[in-house]
Design a protein around this motif. Structure first.
Motif, PDB file in Angstrom:
ATOM      1  N   MET A   1      -8.817  -5.302 -12.538  1.00  0.00           N
ATOM      2  CA  MET A   1      -8.085  -4.476 -11.585  1.00  0.00           C
ATOM      3  C   MET A   1      -7.733  -5.301 -10.361  1.00  0.00           C
ATOM      4  O   MET A   1      -8.608  -5.855  -9.700  1.00  0.00           O
ATOM      5  CB  MET A   1      -8.947  -3.285 -11.169  1.00  0.00           C
ATOM      6  CG  MET A   1      -8.259  -2.300 -10.221  1.00  0.00           C
ATOM      7  SD  MET A   1      -9.450  -1.116  -9.559  1.00  0.00           S
ATOM      8  CE  MET A   1     -10.129  -0.447 -11.066  1.00  0.00           C
ATOM      9  N   ASP A   2      -6.445  -5.409 -10.088  1.00  0.00           N
ATOM     10  CA  ASP A   2      -6.014  -6.215  -8.946  1.00  0.00           C
ATOM     11  C   ASP A   2      -4.570  -5.863  -8.622  1.00  0.00           C
ATOM     12  O   ASP A   2      -3.865  -5.222  -9.408  1.00  0.00           O
ATOM     13  CB  ASP A   2      -6.138  -7.707  -9.267  1.00  0.00           C
ATOM     14  CG  ASP A   2      -6.242  -8.579  -8.023  1.00  0.00           C
ATOM     15  OD1 ASP A   2      -6.017  -8.060  -6.916  1.00  0.00           O
ATOM     16  OD2 ASP A   2      -6.540  -9.778  -8.174  1.00  0.00           O
ATOM     17  N   ILE A   3      -4.122  -6.295  -7.455  1.00  0.00           N
ATOM     18  CA  ILE A   3      -2.730  -6.165  -7.061  1.00  0.00           C
ATOM     19  C   ILE A   3      -1.960  -7.368  -7.604  1.00  0.00           C
ATOM     20  O   ILE A   3      -2.567  -8.357  -8.029  1.00  0.00           O
ATOM     21  CB  ILE A   3      -2.599  -6.063  -5.530  1.00  0.00           C
ATOM     22  CG1 ILE A   3      -3.172  -7.322  -4.851  1.00  0.00           C
ATOM     23  CG2 ILE A   3      -3.306  -4.807  -5.022  1.00  0.00           C
ATOM     24  CD1 ILE A   3      -2.985  -7.339  -3.353  1.00  0.00           C
ATOM     25  N   PRO A   4      -0.614  -7.328  -7.624  1.00  0.00           N
ATOM     26  CA  PRO A   4       0.148  -8.486  -8.109  1.00  0.00           C
ATOM     27  C   PRO A   4      -0.222  -9.768  -7.373  1.00  0.00           C
ATOM     28  O   PRO A   4      -0.498  -9.768  -6.169  1.00  0.00           O
ATOM     29  CB  PRO A   4       1.596  -8.073  -7.836  1.00  0.00           C
ATOM     30  CG  PRO A   4       1.577  -6.577  -7.916  1.00  0.00           C
ATOM     31  CD  PRO A   4       0.258  -6.186  -7.321  1.00  0.00           C
ATOM     32  N   ARG A   5      -0.209 -10.875  -8.095  1.00  0.00           N
ATOM     33  CA  ARG A   5      -0.709 -12.137  -7.570  1.00  0.00           C
ATOM     34  C   ARG A   5       0.055 -12.615  -6.337  1.00  0.00           C
ATOM     35  O   ARG A   5      -0.539 -13.217  -5.435  1.00  0.00           O
ATOM     36  CB  ARG A   5      -0.658 -13.206  -8.665  1.00  0.00           C
ATOM     37  CG  ARG A   5      -1.420 -14.467  -8.296  1.00  0.00           C
ATOM     38  CD  ARG A   5      -1.361 -15.516  -9.386  1.00  0.00           C
ATOM     39  NE  ARG A   5      -2.128 -16.693  -8.996  1.00  0.00           N
ATOM     40  CZ  ARG A   5      -2.051 -17.874  -9.606  1.00  0.00           C
ATOM     41  NH1 ARG A   5      -1.243 -18.028 -10.648  1.00  0.00           N
ATOM     42  NH2 ARG A   5      -2.780 -18.895  -9.173  1.00  0.00           N
ATOM     43  N   HIS A  89     -18.642   0.798   4.366  1.00  0.00           N
ATOM     44  CA  HIS A  89     -18.873   0.283   3.024  1.00  0.00           C
ATOM     45  C   HIS A  89     -17.534   0.167   2.301  1.00  0.00           C
ATOM     46  O   HIS A  89     -16.662   1.034   2.456  1.00  0.00           O
ATOM     47  CB  HIS A  89     -19.823   1.210   2.253  1.00  0.00           C
ATOM     48  CG  HIS A  89     -21.122   1.441   2.964  1.00  0.00           C
ATOM     49  ND1 HIS A  89     -22.161   0.548   2.919  1.00  0.00           N
ATOM     50  CD2 HIS A  89     -21.530   2.456   3.767  1.00  0.00           C
ATOM     51  CE1 HIS A  89     -23.163   1.000   3.651  1.00  0.00           C
ATOM     52  NE2 HIS A  89     -22.802   2.155   4.183  1.00  0.00           N
ATOM     53  N   PHE A  90     -17.391  -0.869   1.514  1.00  0.00           N
ATOM     54  CA  PHE A  90     -16.135  -1.131   0.831  1.00  0.00           C
ATOM     55  C   PHE A  90     -16.374  -1.238  -0.674  1.00  0.00           C
ATOM     56  O   PHE A  90     -17.308  -1.919  -1.122  1.00  0.00           O
ATOM     57  CB  PHE A  90     -15.488  -2.398   1.382  1.00  0.00           C
ATOM     58  CG  PHE A  90     -15.116  -2.274   2.832  1.00  0.00           C
ATOM     59  CD1 PHE A  90     -13.944  -1.630   3.207  1.00  0.00           C
ATOM     60  CD2 PHE A  90     -15.956  -2.753   3.828  1.00  0.00           C
ATOM     61  CE1 PHE A  90     -13.603  -1.476   4.542  1.00  0.00           C
ATOM     62  CE2 PHE A  90     -15.628  -2.619   5.165  1.00  0.00           C
ATOM     63  CZ  PHE A  90     -14.446  -1.980   5.521  1.00  0.00           C
ATOM     64  N   ILE A  91     -15.516  -0.567  -1.432  1.00  0.00           N
ATOM     65  CA  ILE A  91     -15.662  -0.468  -2.876  1.00  0.00           C
ATOM     66  C   ILE A  91     -14.407  -1.002  -3.539  1.00  0.00           C
ATOM     67  O   ILE A  91     -13.281  -0.596  -3.189  1.00  0.00           O
ATOM     68  CB  ILE A  91     -15.889   0.997  -3.301  1.00  0.00           C
ATOM     69  CG1 ILE A  91     -17.146   1.567  -2.626  1.00  0.00           C
ATOM     70  CG2 ILE A  91     -15.981   1.111  -4.822  1.00  0.00           C
ATOM     71  CD1 ILE A  91     -17.291   3.069  -2.778  1.00  0.00           C
ATOM     72  N   HIS A  92     -14.578  -1.912  -4.492  1.00  0.00           N
ATOM     73  CA  HIS A  92     -13.450  -2.381  -5.292  1.00  0.00           C
ATOM     74  C   HIS A  92     -13.201  -1.355  -6.386  1.00  0.00           C
ATOM     75  O   HIS A  92     -13.971  -1.230  -7.339  1.00  0.00           O
ATOM     76  CB  HIS A  92     -13.757  -3.752  -5.907  1.00  0.00           C
ATOM     77  CG  HIS A  92     -12.705  -4.212  -6.856  1.00  0.00           C
ATOM     78  ND1 HIS A  92     -12.983  -4.679  -8.127  1.00  0.00           N
ATOM     79  CD2 HIS A  92     -11.350  -4.240  -6.740  1.00  0.00           C
ATOM     80  CE1 HIS A  92     -11.859  -4.993  -8.743  1.00  0.00           C
ATOM     81  NE2 HIS A  92     -10.856  -4.734  -7.911  1.00  0.00           N
ATOM     82  N   ASN A  93     -12.120  -0.606  -6.227  1.00  0.00           N
ATOM     83  CA  ASN A  93     -11.802   0.450  -7.179  1.00  0.00           C
ATOM     84  C   ASN A  93     -10.358   0.863  -6.971  1.00  0.00           C
ATOM     85  O   ASN A  93      -9.733   0.541  -5.964  1.00  0.00           O
ATOM     86  CB  ASN A  93     -12.725   1.658  -6.979  1.00  0.00           C
ATOM     87  CG  ASN A  93     -12.850   2.510  -8.225  1.00  0.00           C
ATOM     88  OD1 ASN A  93     -12.071   2.366  -9.171  1.00  0.00           O
ATOM     89  ND2 ASN A  93     -13.820   3.401  -8.243  1.00  0.00           N
ATOM     90  N   ASP A  94      -9.825   1.578  -7.935  1.00  0.00           N
ATOM     91  CA  ASP A  94      -8.486   2.146  -7.819  1.00  0.00           C
ATOM     92  C   ASP A  94      -8.579   3.394  -6.954  1.00  0.00           C
ATOM     93  O   ASP A  94      -9.296   4.340  -7.287  1.00  0.00           O
ATOM     94  CB  ASP A  94      -7.955   2.474  -9.218  1.00  0.00           C
ATOM     95  CG  ASP A  94      -6.499   2.907  -9.204  1.00  0.00           C
ATOM     96  OD1 ASP A  94      -5.943   3.101  -8.103  1.00  0.00           O
ATOM     97  OD2 ASP A  94      -5.925   3.054 -10.290  1.00  0.00           O
TER      98      ASP A  94
END
Length: 248
Positions: A1-5, A89-94
């Protein structure tokens, strides 16, 4: 899961991933009249500058959700640097579809309303996490001047003139959805310059450090086009602001 490079590369040195400056975020935090302990949800939190600086300056607590692993890592580091890791707090998620476990005093989506198909969908999503009497924050572009042709709109980086409203139309749309606009802070052209121009140096440095990367031709194309696009189109046609809303 990531944004465009291309965005990961061009904005890798950004703390703020929109045309706001630190001063604009300070103004926004001040005018919201938040009390210490106010709980904030930020969907599309980027590198966490809003939550981290507000935790430092206003004593808020909060959670940020972002689909970029790089930006999420930068947000956690920023929280450590400012000494607010116990507050935010920060969460890597959609962020699409994300609803807080506990209702929030402020529910925000500052510049990422695509997560729910646009402003109306994002407002409906944020409403599910908002306390009664809470404030919703929407960060959104608008037309400073409406392009005369679809070709000009494309040159501004959108797919159609219909992608954005004018500022009066955007404000009217909040009213139509049953919300009072209670505050707003608008970006200015200096903010656009800082957001866009900072990308160019980052792109140039990346090219120098990665000359054999298969992605280098796309970075070169972006660096060639971006300054012309900004000074000819984006800077003149596109506005951006954060709007504080309260449901009736």
């Amino acid at each position: 899961m990531d944004i465009p490079r291309i965005f990961t590369i061009s904005e890798s040195e950004h703390r703020i991933h929109n045309p706001f400056t630190p001063e604009k975020y300070a103004t926004l935090g001040r005018v919201l009249r938040m009390k210490p302990g106010s709980r904030i949800l930020d969907l599309g939190s980027g590198s966490g500058e809003m939550l981290c600086t507000w935790a430092r300056d206003y004593g808020i607590t909060g959670t940020g959700i972002d689909m970029s692993p790089l930006f999420t890592a930068q947000a956690k580091l920023r929280a450590q640097t400012l000494g607010v890791s116990d507050h935010v707090h920060f969460i890597h998620n959609d962020a699409a579809g994300y609803v807080a476990d506990e209702k929030c005093d402020v529910a925000a989506c500052v510049g990422a309303t695509w997560i729910a198909g646009g402003v109306a969908g994002t407002m409906a999503l944020l409403a599910r996490s908002l306390k009664s009497g809470g404030i919703m924050l929407i960060g959104e572009p608008y037309w400073r001047q409406v392009p005369a042709t679809e070709e000009i709109a494309l040159s501004c980086g959108v797919s159609s003139i219909a992608d954005f409203l004018t500022l009066p139309e955007l404000v009217a749309s909040f009213d139509e959805q049953g919300y009072d606009l209670v505050e707003m802070v608008l970006a200015d052209q200096e903010g656009w310059d800082r957001y866009e121009a900072a990308k160019w140096m980052t792109l140039r440095h990346w090219m120098e450090e990665n000359p054999d990367d298969d992605f280098a031709h796309e970075v070169r194309a972006e660096l060639t086009l971006a300054p012309k696009r900004h000074v000819t189109y984006t800077r003149e046609y596109v506005g951006w602001g954060v709007f504080a809303l309260m449901p009736r």
